[in-house]
Design a protein around this motif. Sequence first.
Motif, mmCIF file in Angstrom:
data_model
loop_
_atom_site.group_PDB
_atom_site.id
_atom_site.type_symbol
_atom_site.label_atom_id
_atom_site.label_comp_id
_atom_site.label_asym_id
_atom_site.label_seq_id
_atom_site.Cartn_x
_atom_site.Cartn_y
_atom_site.Cartn_z
ATOM 1 N N ARG A 1 3.244 6.623 63.898
ATOM 2 C CA ARG A 1 3.667 5.794 65.028
ATOM 3 C C ARG A 1 2.650 4.720 65.400
ATOM 4 O O ARG A 1 2.966 3.811 66.136
ATOM 5 N N HIS B 1 1.905 12.695 62.783
ATOM 6 C CA HIS B 1 2.859 12.163 63.751
ATOM 7 C C HIS B 1 2.314 10.894 64.404
ATOM 8 O O HIS B 1 2.989 9.853 64.427
ATOM 9 N N HIS B 2 1.089 10.949 64.917
ATOM 10 C CA HIS B 2 0.526 9.796 65.613
ATOM 11 C C HIS B 2 0.173 8.657 64.638
ATOM 12 O O HIS B 2 0.328 7.489 64.984
#
Length: 105
Positions: A103, A99-100
């Motif tokens: 992003r 997820h990180h």
Amino acid sequence: LAKSIVLKGVRSPERLLDAAMDIPARPLAEALSTLTAAGIVEAHDSVDGRRYEFRHALACDAIYESMLLTQRRELHRAVVDHLEARRDDSERSHGLLAHHASRAG
């Protein structure tokens, strides 16, 4: 600091905030205390240590949206670096890392 809490999601571990913010422990603790006393965030004790979360989802969303894209990416990158350094092989950790990383750009 509030922006870093936004990045982690529901509950941000204090050690992750420390890694993402790259500030000394004492000022971090004071800032977290101020946010907690103001009712902006809530502190919760867990097996992994103290975690923080916003009391209101709208406040969380507003702060995240107010950040420049470059700020978001830098903080997401700091979270990725922290997670990679921990070498946690759990499924949850892999999901957070993905997820990180996505992003971070």
